[in-house]
Design a protein around this motif. Structure first.
Motif, PDB file in Angstrom:
ATOM      1  N   LEU A   1       0.698  -1.114  -0.141  1.00  0.00           N
ATOM      2  CA  LEU A   1      -0.031   0.001   0.074  1.00  0.00           C
ATOM      3  C   LEU A   1       0.867   1.101  -0.101  1.00  0.00           C
ATOM      4  CD1 LEU A   1      -2.885  -1.169   2.503  1.00  0.00           C
ATOM      5  CD2 LEU A   1      -3.178  -0.739  -0.016  1.00  0.00           C
ATOM      6  N   ASN A   2       1.801   1.100   0.522  1.00  0.00           N
ATOM      7  CA  ASN A   2       2.917   2.453   0.689  1.00  0.00           C
ATOM      8  C   ASN A   2       3.293   2.742  -0.871  1.00  0.00           C
ATOM      9  OD1 ASN A   2       4.690   4.220   2.566  1.00  0.00           O
ATOM     10  ND2 ASN A   2       6.144   2.998   0.911  1.00  0.00           N
ATOM     11  N   ASP A   3       3.596   1.625  -1.481  1.00  0.00           N
ATOM     12  CA  ASP A   3       4.243   1.701  -2.841  1.00  0.00           C
ATOM     13  C   ASP A   3       3.038   2.067  -3.795  1.00  0.00           C
ATOM     14  OD1 ASP A   3       6.586   0.816  -2.233  1.00  0.00           O
ATOM     15  OD2 ASP A   3       6.438  -1.117  -2.723  1.00  0.00           O
ATOM     16  N   LEU A   4       1.894   1.867  -3.597  1.00  0.00           N
ATOM     17  CA  LEU A   4       0.609   2.406  -4.257  1.00  0.00           C
ATOM     18  C   LEU A   4       0.011   3.721  -4.016  1.00  0.00           C
ATOM     19  CD1 LEU A   4      -1.294  -0.913  -4.774  1.00  0.00           C
ATOM     20  CD2 LEU A   4       0.473   0.036  -6.543  1.00  0.00           C
ATOM     21  N   SER A   5       0.165   4.146  -2.919  1.00  0.00           N
ATOM     22  CA  SER A   5      -0.741   5.352  -2.345  1.00  0.00           C
ATOM     23  C   SER A   5       0.067   6.479  -2.136  1.00  0.00           C
ATOM     24  CB  SER A   5      -1.846   4.957  -1.540  1.00  0.00           C
ATOM     25  OG  SER A   5      -1.277   4.381  -0.130  1.00  0.00           O
ATOM     26  N   SER A   6      -0.714   7.507  -1.470  1.00  0.00           N
ATOM     27  CA  SER A   6       0.213   8.763  -1.288  1.00  0.00           C
ATOM     28  C   SER A   6       0.588   8.935   0.318  1.00  0.00           C
ATOM     29  CB  SER A   6      -0.677   9.954  -1.447  1.00  0.00           C
ATOM     30  OG  SER A   6      -2.109  10.030  -0.814  1.00  0.00           O
ATOM     31  N   GLN A   7       0.418   8.147   0.935  1.00  0.00           N
ATOM     32  CA  GLN A   7       0.726   8.132   2.494  1.00  0.00           C
ATOM     33  C   GLN A   7       1.730   7.198   2.752  1.00  0.00           C
ATOM     34  OE1 GLN A   7       1.185   9.806   5.245  1.00  0.00           O
ATOM     35  NE2 GLN A   7      -1.038  10.155   5.606  1.00  0.00           N
ATOM     36  N   LYS A   8       2.583   7.521   3.729  1.00  0.00           N
ATOM     37  CA  LYS A   8       3.381   6.557   4.392  1.00  0.00           C
ATOM     38  C   LYS A   8       2.844   5.503   5.133  1.00  0.00           C
ATOM     39  CE  LYS A   8       8.392   6.222   6.123  1.00  0.00           C
ATOM     40  NZ  LYS A   8       8.567   5.276   4.874  1.00  0.00           N
ATOM     41  N   ILE A   9       2.758   4.232   4.655  1.00  0.00           N
ATOM     42  CA  ILE A   9       2.104   3.289   5.516  1.00  0.00           C
ATOM     43  C   ILE A   9       2.959   2.375   5.971  1.00  0.00           C
ATOM     44  CG2 ILE A   9       0.035   1.547   5.224  1.00  0.00           C
ATOM     45  CD1 ILE A   9      -1.016   3.537   3.272  1.00  0.00           C
ATOM     46  N   ASP A  10       4.302   2.092   5.232  1.00  0.00           N
ATOM     47  CA  ASP A  10       4.987   0.874   5.451  1.00  0.00           C
ATOM     48  C   ASP A  10       5.541   0.972   7.034  1.00  0.00           C
ATOM     49  OD1 ASP A  10       6.510   2.861   5.328  1.00  0.00           O
ATOM     50  OD2 ASP A  10       8.245   2.066   4.069  1.00  0.00           O
ATOM     51  N   THR A  11       5.425   2.020   7.642  1.00  0.00           N
ATOM     52  CA  THR A  11       5.867   2.030   9.051  1.00  0.00           C
ATOM     53  C   THR A  11       4.733   2.342  10.103  1.00  0.00           C
ATOM     54  OG1 THR A  11       6.503   4.555   8.931  1.00  0.00           O
ATOM     55  CG2 THR A  11       8.334   2.928   8.443  1.00  0.00           C
ATOM     56  N   LEU A  12       3.460   2.285   9.618  1.00  0.00           N
ATOM     57  CA  LEU A  12       2.271   2.518  10.222  1.00  0.00           C
ATOM     58  C   LEU A  12       2.147   1.414  11.398  1.00  0.00           C
ATOM     59  CD1 LEU A  12      -0.226   4.473  10.317  1.00  0.00           C
ATOM     60  CD2 LEU A  12      -1.523   2.313   8.925  1.00  0.00           C
ATOM     61  N   ALA A  13       1.908   1.986  12.480  1.00  0.00           N
ATOM     62  CA  ALA A  13       2.067   1.275  13.687  1.00  0.00           C
ATOM     63  C   ALA A  13       0.358   0.697  14.063  1.00  0.00           C
ATOM     64  CB  ALA A  13       2.132   2.106  15.230  1.00  0.00           C
ATOM     65  N   PRO A  14       0.185  -0.679  14.596  1.00  0.00           N
ATOM     66  CA  PRO A  14      -1.125  -1.094  14.606  1.00  0.00           C
ATOM     67  C   PRO A  14      -1.958  -0.138  15.704  1.00  0.00           C
ATOM     68  CG  PRO A  14       0.617  -2.811  14.929  1.00  0.00           C
ATOM     69  CD  PRO A  14       1.238  -1.530  14.933  1.00  0.00           C
ATOM     70  N   GLY A  15      -3.194   0.187  15.278  1.00  0.00           N
ATOM     71  CA  GLY A  15      -4.140   1.339  15.844  1.00  0.00           C
ATOM     72  C   GLY A  15      -3.907   2.337  15.622  1.00  0.00           C
ATOM     73  N   THR A  16      -3.085   2.821  14.696  1.00  0.00           N
ATOM     74  CA  THR A  16      -3.010   4.259  14.348  1.00  0.00           C
ATOM     75  C   THR A  16      -3.732   4.710  13.036  1.00  0.00           C
ATOM     76  OG1 THR A  16      -0.545   4.257  15.314  1.00  0.00           O
ATOM     77  CG2 THR A  16      -1.125   6.000  13.628  1.00  0.00           C
ATOM     78  N   PRO A  17      -4.797   5.697  13.163  1.00  0.00           N
ATOM     79  CA  PRO A  17      -5.580   5.840  12.090  1.00  0.00           C
ATOM     80  C   PRO A  17      -4.842   6.436  11.294  1.00  0.00           C
ATOM     81  CG  PRO A  17      -6.234   7.248  14.152  1.00  0.00           C
ATOM     82  CD  PRO A  17      -5.148   6.155  14.495  1.00  0.00           C
ATOM     83  N   ALA A  18      -5.043   6.592   9.843  1.00  0.00           N
ATOM     84  CA  ALA A  18      -4.486   7.329   8.724  1.00  0.00           C
ATOM     85  C   ALA A  18      -5.403   7.647   7.532  1.00  0.00           C
ATOM     86  CB  ALA A  18      -3.120   6.455   8.474  1.00  0.00           C
ATOM     87  N   GLN A  19      -5.261   8.577   6.726  1.00  0.00           N
ATOM     88  CA  GLN A  19      -5.764   8.563   5.507  1.00  0.00           C
ATOM     89  C   GLN A  19      -4.793   8.503   4.398  1.00  0.00           C
ATOM     90  OE1 GLN A  19      -8.133  12.258   5.270  1.00  0.00           O
ATOM     91  NE2 GLN A  19      -7.758  12.584   7.731  1.00  0.00           N
ATOM     92  N   THR A  20      -5.160   8.098   3.034  1.00  0.00           N
ATOM     93  CA  THR A  20      -4.400   8.009   1.964  1.00  0.00           C
ATOM     94  C   THR A  20      -5.166   8.212   0.897  1.00  0.00           C
ATOM     95  OG1 THR A  20      -2.603   6.809   1.052  1.00  0.00           O
ATOM     96  CG2 THR A  20      -4.648   5.479   1.579  1.00  0.00           C
ATOM     97  N   LEU A  21      -4.549   8.551  -0.219  1.00  0.00           N
ATOM     98  CA  LEU A  21      -5.008   8.645  -1.483  1.00  0.00           C
ATOM     99  C   LEU A  21      -4.395   7.882  -2.814  1.00  0.00           C
ATOM    100  CD1 LEU A  21      -4.727  12.663  -1.841  1.00  0.00           C
ATOM    101  CD2 LEU A  21      -6.843  11.310  -0.821  1.00  0.00           C
TER     102      LEU A  21
END
Length: 353
Positions: A61-81
């Protein structure tokens, strides 16, 4: 999928694309106040839910979308495009990783297209994508942009995404009473969303929207991550240019009985001769005409009639506007000088020219 909460006494269905949920339950302003104070729950079960599992899910998902998701901690909400190759917005996701899978909710009617794209991009990676909308419903227990209203003990089987809960759909009918909250309609949520300057896909966006125009930089776009589809446009606008349009908050004339609908044209307000000069400065508006469109409008329990609109970047910030014929004053959300963050040596600039 019609919500069972529409059977609540006093419930009135909302308009498309929210027609399967309640617009209000009989007292829209009281519902807004309750939601703002963390005492209400909004049924947003028309939103669609996607689950992405597998060991490679975050990197993928990090490679496909606008947000940095590869280091997303469990339980942390995020938005991406998800953007197209020209950097135009196609999908907006609100998501969380629970340690085993990413759960995301998206606008009604958009999950099939999103999933089709993701399936094409799986290649040999260890990921699985599923539409779990039949099993999970989105409810919101905090005002837009807030998380303090989230229940300390969410219902069994629920997934917490910031101020949102994904609850098993069979528990939707009783979730408000289970949490000790009153139901509030989507009208209440939308009024507070507009107040919070939060754009909504399909309302403040069209076929040519780019992230800078709506202020999604920072909330849904990470500017220091690696490449992804559409990233070149994001970087070019951020470093060297300006977005062609900008999101504005509008205070509407409260003496008018109607709200401008989605898509209503925004034009320049009536100017006196002494104030006429700013009109000539509006790009593409040498003669009176449309300089933007209304995204969303609502009646707020404190602010009165309000709206979000997208207008040309060069529209002066202090000029009066007409939104669908309703007089309006602007409040800046995205500034006209957004972008162009790289300082270029003047000598180098001369050589470039």
């Amino acid at each position: 999928m019609r919500s069972p909460l529409l059977d609540t006494p006093g419930a009135v269905a909302a308009e498309a694309p929210d027609e399967t949920i309640a617009g209000h339950y009989g007292d829209p302003y009281a519902e807004q106040r309750a939601l703002a104070s963390g005492q209400a729950l909004v049924d947003r079960s028309n939103r669609e839910v996607v689950r992405i599992s597998g060991a490679d899910r975050l990197r993928w998902l990090n490679d496909l979308s606008s947000q940095k998701i590869d280091t997303l901690a469990p339980g942390t909400p995020a938005q991406t495009l998800f953007l197209d190759a020209q950097g135009r917005v196609e999908h907006h996701l609100t998501l969380v990783d629970d340690g085993e899978a990413v759960w995301a909710h998206v606008e009604p009617g958009t999950s099939a297209e999103l999933i089709a794209f993701l399936e094409k991009m799986r290649f040999m990676l260890r990921v699985e994508v599923a539409d779990v909308t039949p099993g999970y419903a989105v409810v919101t227990v905090a005002a837009p942009g807030e998380t303090s209203g989230v229940a300390a003990a969410p219902p069994d089987g629920a997934i917490v995404i910031g101020g949102d809960l994904l609850v098993p759909r069979e528990r939707l009918a009783g979730v408000a009473s289970d949490l000790g909250l009153r139901p509030a309609g989507i009208w209440a949520y939308e009024a507070l969303r507009i107040e919070a300057h939060m754009p909504r896909l399909g309302f403040e966006t069209d076929h040519k929207t780019i992230p800078h125009e709506l202020g999604w930089i920072g909330t849904a776009v990470h500017l220091q991550k690696g490449c992804y589809r559409g990233q070149e446009t994001v970087a070019r606008v951020h470093n060297l240019g300006h977005p062609p349009r900008r999101l504005v908050f509008l205070h509407l004339d409260g003496s008018v009985d109607v709200l401008p609908p989605h898509g209503a044209p925004v034009t320049l307000g009536v100017s006196t001769p002494a104030e006429a000069e700013p009109e000539a400065a509006v790009e593409g508006a040498a003669e009176p005409g449309q300089i933007g469109f209304v995204g969303s409008s609502a009646r707020h329990y404190e602010l009165g009639p309000i709206a979000l609109a997208v207008v040309k970047r060069t529209v002066p910030v202090d000029i009066d506007l007409l939104a669908g014929g309703v007089a309006a004053t602007q409040e800046v959300i995205v500034p006209p000088d957004a972008g162009r963050n790289v300082a270029i040596d003047p000598a180098l600039r001369r050589r470039i020219r």
